[in-house]
Design an enzyme around this catalytic site. Structure first.
Site, PDB file in Angstrom:
ATOM      1  N   CYS A  10      68.159  42.828  73.028  1.00  0.00           N
ATOM      2  CA  CYS A  10      69.257  43.525  72.340  1.00  0.00           C
ATOM      3  C   CYS A  10      69.035  45.035  72.304  1.00  0.00           C
ATOM      4  CB  CYS A  10      69.421  42.996  70.926  1.00  0.00           C
ATOM      5  SG  CYS A  10      69.685  41.224  70.867  1.00  0.00           S
ATOM      6  N   ASN A  54      77.457  38.520  68.443  1.00  0.00           N
ATOM      7  CA  ASN A  54      76.300  39.341  68.852  1.00  0.00           C
ATOM      8  C   ASN A  54      76.117  39.194  70.365  1.00  0.00           C
ATOM      9  OD1 ASN A  54      73.675  40.124  69.576  1.00  0.00           O
ATOM     10  ND2 ASN A  54      72.788  39.543  67.613  1.00  0.00           N
ATOM     11  N   HIS A  92      73.378  48.162  67.022  1.00  0.00           N
ATOM     12  CA  HIS A  92      73.477  46.867  67.694  1.00  0.00           C
ATOM     13  C   HIS A  92      74.212  45.915  66.758  1.00  0.00           C
ATOM     14  CE1 HIS A  92      72.662  43.055  69.351  1.00  0.00           C
ATOM     15  NE2 HIS A  92      71.664  42.749  68.541  1.00  0.00           N
TER      16      HIS A  92
HETATM   17  C1  LIG Z   1      70.599  33.600  60.720  1.00  0.00           C
HETATM   18  C2  LIG Z   1      70.813  33.933  59.256  1.00  0.00           C
HETATM   19  C3  LIG Z   1      72.282  34.222  58.993  1.00  0.00           C
HETATM   20  C4  LIG Z   1      70.405  32.710  58.441  1.00  0.00           C
HETATM   21  O1  LIG Z   1      70.528  33.014  57.076  1.00  0.00           O
HETATM   22  P1  LIG Z   1      69.326  32.767  56.094  1.00  0.00           P
HETATM   23  O2  LIG Z   1      69.788  33.087  54.742  1.00  0.00           O
HETATM   24  O3  LIG Z   1      68.111  33.461  56.619  1.00  0.00           O
HETATM   25  O4  LIG Z   1      69.152  31.187  56.272  1.00  0.00           O
HETATM   26  P2  LIG Z   1      67.935  30.278  55.894  1.00  0.00           P
HETATM   27  O5  LIG Z   1      67.411  29.681  57.147  1.00  0.00           O
HETATM   28  O6  LIG Z   1      66.970  30.981  54.985  1.00  0.00           O
HETATM   29  O7  LIG Z   1      68.664  29.175  55.076  1.00  0.00           O
HETATM   30  C5  LIG Z   1      69.313  29.448  53.809  1.00  0.00           C
HETATM   31  C6  LIG Z   1      70.184  28.287  53.450  1.00  0.00           C
HETATM   32  O8  LIG Z   1      71.306  28.225  54.341  1.00  0.00           O
HETATM   33  C7  LIG Z   1      71.334  26.979  55.025  1.00  0.00           C
HETATM   34  N1  LIG Z   1      71.766  27.247  56.390  1.00  0.00           N
HETATM   35  C8  LIG Z   1      71.022  27.697  57.445  1.00  0.00           C
HETATM   36  N2  LIG Z   1      71.810  27.830  58.507  1.00  0.00           N
HETATM   37  C9  LIG Z   1      73.055  27.471  58.134  1.00  0.00           C
HETATM   38  C10 LIG Z   1      74.279  27.418  58.804  1.00  0.00           C
HETATM   39  N3  LIG Z   1      74.418  27.793  60.094  1.00  0.00           N
HETATM   40  N4  LIG Z   1      75.357  27.005  58.120  1.00  0.00           N
HETATM   41  C11 LIG Z   1      75.275  26.646  56.819  1.00  0.00           C
HETATM   42  N5  LIG Z   1      74.124  26.668  56.136  1.00  0.00           N
HETATM   43  C12 LIG Z   1      73.024  27.082  56.793  1.00  0.00           C
HETATM   44  C13 LIG Z   1      69.918  26.435  54.967  1.00  0.00           C
HETATM   45  O9  LIG Z   1      69.906  25.041  55.040  1.00  0.00           O
HETATM   46  C14 LIG Z   1      69.479  26.917  53.601  1.00  0.00           C
HETATM   47  O10 LIG Z   1      70.011  26.068  52.604  1.00  0.00           O
HETATM   48  P3  LIG Z   1      69.204  25.756  51.227  1.00  0.00           P
HETATM   49  O11 LIG Z   1      69.091  27.089  50.526  1.00  0.00           O
HETATM   50  O12 LIG Z   1      70.090  24.786  50.541  1.00  0.00           O
HETATM   51  O13 LIG Z   1      67.886  25.229  51.655  1.00  0.00           O
HETATM   52  C15 LIG Z   1      69.958  35.147  58.798  1.00  0.00           C
HETATM   53  O14 LIG Z   1      68.586  34.824  58.810  1.00  0.00           O
HETATM   54  C16 LIG Z   1      70.174  36.334  59.654  1.00  0.00           C
HETATM   55  O15 LIG Z   1      71.241  36.912  59.642  1.00  0.00           O
HETATM   56  N6  LIG Z   1      69.126  36.772  60.395  1.00  0.00           N
HETATM   57  C17 LIG Z   1      69.211  37.870  61.300  1.00  0.00           C
HETATM   58  C18 LIG Z   1      69.634  37.307  62.580  1.00  0.00           C
HETATM   59  C19 LIG Z   1      70.095  38.325  63.555  1.00  0.00           C
HETATM   60  O16 LIG Z   1      70.981  39.090  63.297  1.00  0.00           O
HETATM   61  N7  LIG Z   1      69.481  38.280  64.722  1.00  0.00           N
HETATM   62  C20 LIG Z   1      69.856  39.072  65.790  1.00  0.00           C
HETATM   63  C21 LIG Z   1      68.859  40.143  65.980  1.00  0.00           C
HETATM   64  S1  LIG Z   1      69.016  40.675  67.586  1.00  0.00           S
END
Ligand SMILES: CC(C)(COP(=O)(O)OP(=O)(O)OC[C@H]1O[C@@H](n2cnc3c(N)ncnc32)[C@H](O)[C@@H]1OP(=O)(O)O)[C@@H](O)C(=O)NCCC(=O)NCCS
Length: 335
Positions: free
Chosen positions: A124, A291, A260
């Protein structure tokens, strides 16, 4: 004793972006179409990422087709003929042929005359690596006009059942022409990497493991979302501030912020951490496009120009970051 003669090529004192072009692939995929496979909801996706829909490429919309289309628009805006291009740099991680690179084929289809042509793999962050390299080439005299293209078909390497990535990644292409300028149009690039965090975003396994498997499947992208989120939100704000400072500016001088398009929450966290001014225009293309990794910054800038949020001559901050981990940032003048 013999010695190497000093380089006689003299570059331009300054470099700038002369033209911008994009290609948005044809398949619009709303959140409603991805939620079932990942047991999610439109509300959750919008709240966690800001994404309402993404674009995926149709089978015929190859990385080469998208690159050529974006590059043609960039050349047209720059008023540069393909034969005037000395170098073509393609940033991508989804040209799925290990070798040769995509850039020579793109250059040939465009009608460039045997330019330097190579791909870079900085995920990215690739587009801003390309902009930094191209500006240095123009200033040093190793090239006069450089085409920098960011292109991805991440839909090819997505696991549609992976809750952490399936809703996030998408396809598209963006291109810029970089060439000589009478005034500085591209500030110093602040760039680097952190290989200790190699595992945070990666192809799940290498091709040898895939081939050795009894049930070979495409090695998908996997990501530790939480850790990426923390790294990007805080470390990248510092990199952005350095890029502003190295350009001899302060945040108040900026007109636009074009990070980005990883995730809307990361964009907002970076803007807050850098204390960007109230009236600054912020790119939010991720909502409609998803993305698109190396393609996301030119796509986002193009939307801002189309919608009147960025004008020719504006100062824009680019910050790109991703797998590697790798990052690069610079302040540019909007073409
Ligand atoms: C991917 C992202 C949105 C996930 O969100 P998060 O809050 O970290 O998610 P987690 O894995 O900690 O899970 C949190 C909760 O959401 C749930 N969850 C995870 N993915 C889910 C989805 N796609 N839909 C619904 N619920 C989801 C999990 O089960 C968890 O539930 P719980 O609290 O009941 O256990 C977040 O980590 C993020 O934005 N990361 C950056 C990613 C990015 O931009 N990458 C590109 C860089 S180039």
């Amino acid at each position: 004793m013999s010695a190497i003669a000093p380089q006689d090529a003299v570059g331009s004192r300054h470099a700038a972006i002369l033209g911008l072009g994009v290609y948005r692939p044809s398949i619009v995929v709303p959140n409603a179409d991805v939620v079932e496979a990942i047991d999610s909801s439109d509300e959750w996706i919008q709240q966690r990422s800001g994404i309402k829909q993404r674009r995926h490429a149709a089978p015929e919309e190859s990385v080469q087709l998208m690159s050529v289309a974006a590059a043609r628009d960039a050349l047209e805006q720059a008023g540069i003929e393909a034969r005037q291009v000395d170098a073509v740099i393609v940033a991508t991680v989804t040209h799925l042929l290990q070798t040769p690179a995509l850039a020579p084929a793109v250059a040939t289809e465009l009608g460039c005359e045997q330019p330097v042509a190579f791909d870079i793999s900085a995920a990215c962050a690739g587009f801003c690596h390309g902009v930094g390299l191209a500006a240095d080439m123009v200033r040093s005299g190793s090239a006069r006009h450089v085409l920098v293209i960011g292109v991805e078909r991440l839909s090819d390497i997505l696991n549609r059942q992976d809750r952490g990535t399936a809703f996030l990644f998408a396809d598209g292409a963006g291109a810029v022409v970089i060439g000589p300028s009478e005034t500085p149009g591209i500030g110093p690039t602040v760039w680097g990497s952190d290989g200790e965090q190699f595992d945070l975003i990666r192809q799940r396994e290498d091709w040898r493991d895939v081939v050795a498997s009894d049930d070979p499947v495409m090695p998908h992208l996997v990501m530790q979302g939480n850790a990426v989120f923390r790294w990007a939100s805080f470390t990248m704000a510092k990199v952005g501030l350095q890029a502003i400072d190295r350009a001899g500016l302060t945040p108040d001088d900026l007109d636009c912020f074009v990070p980005h398009q990883a995730n809307m929450r990361i964009t907002d966290a970076m803007a807050r951490a850098m204390k960007l001014p109230e009236g600054i225009k912020i790119a939010r293309d991720v909502a409609e496009q998803g993305n698109t990794s190396a393609a996301s910054i030119p796509l986002a800038l193009h939307r801002m120009v189309e919608e009147g949020d960025a004008r020719s001559g504006d100062l824009a901050l680019f910050i790109a970051f991703g797998a590697g981990l790798a990052y690069a940032a610079q302040v540019v003048v909007v073409p």
